[in-house]
Scaffold this active site. Structure first.
Site: not given
Ligand code: PEP
Length: 247
Positions: A11, A13, A94, A96, A164, A170, A210
């Site tokens: 991904n 991003k 996701h 985010e 996730e 991240g 991560s």
């Protein structure tokens, strides 16, 4: 090990430009690994560019799409448009999208249903926040997010579940192989009870948060971890090591 095909998605991003993408593509095109379903998710403006340069064995995914085919939805894109570009996968839900853009479980489920109806493979992301984990709500949060999707779809054959944990995305804090395996096992048990044993046995449940060249091999040894969704490291040379984590 299971017969489920190992799955690794990158991904990207909102990162990169054509020059950076060329470098990533060069690495991927020179690493052939047919035992792994490998997928790249560039920003939407680079989907067609990426598709045109990547080896056909590597799939291209969008990072998001909307829940209807077309219309007055400024800034959004539809599964039909993605298919038109040769895109085969889409990441939905996701963290985010959930936590920066405020997408609800219901909206994500509607998007999953529409993407599946249009023949895309959906990488459906779920995961708990740190405070939810600390409050002992990990399983309840993941089940709530999955239940919304279950209500909207009936065919799971083109769904990949990406667990996730939000606290690991991240942040450099990876769930340990045992922590990840525990949740993956719970999710597979939930699928067996609520959907079917057949779906539970065949669906890929991948881990994201991560993942790096350094930790991927230990995570990949766990029986219910069927691959990875990778953010930061998917832009770096170590992504190739992650693809080859089971080799
Ligand atoms: C992600 O964005 O899906 C992700 C897992 O990011 P990172 O690997 O950077 O934690």
């Amino acid at each position: 090990m299971s017969s489920r095909k190992f799955f690794v998605g990158g991904n990207w991003k909102m990162n990169g430009n054509k020059a950076a993408i060329d470098t990533i593509i060069e690495r991927l095109n020179s690493n052939k690994n047919e035992s792994v379903e490998t997928v790249c998710a560039p920003p939407q403006c680079y989907l067609e560019y990426t598709r045109s340069k990547l080896d056909a064995a590597v799939f291209v995914s969008a990072q998001n799409c909307y829940k209807v085919e077309k219309g007055a939805f400024t800034g959004d894109i539809s599964p039909a448009m993605l298919k038109d570009l040769g895109v085969t996968h889409v990441i939905l839900g996701h963290s985010e999208r959930r936590h920066v853009f405020g997408e609800t479980d219901e909206l994500i489920a509607e998007k999953c249903a529409h993407a599946l109806e249009n023949g895309l493979t959906v990488i459906a992301c779920i995961g708990e926040k740190l405070e939810e984990r600390e409050a002992g709500q990990t399983e309840a949060v993941n089940v709530r997010q999955l239940t919304a999707i279950k209500k909207a779809i009936s065919d799971w054959s083109k769904v990949v579940i990406a667990y996730e944990p939000v606290w690991a995305i991240g942040t450099g804090k990876t769930a340990s192989p045992d922590q990840a395996q525990e949740v993956h096992q719970q999710l597979r048990a939930w699928m067996a009870a609520e959907v079917s044993k057949e779906v539970a046995d065949s669906i890929r449940i991948i881990y994201g948060g991560s993942v790096s060249g350094g930790n991927c091999k230990d995570l990949a040894k766990k029986p219910d971890i069927d691959g990875f969704l990778v953010g930061g490291a998917s832009l770096k040379p170590e992504f190739v090591e992650i693809i080859n984590a089971r080799n």
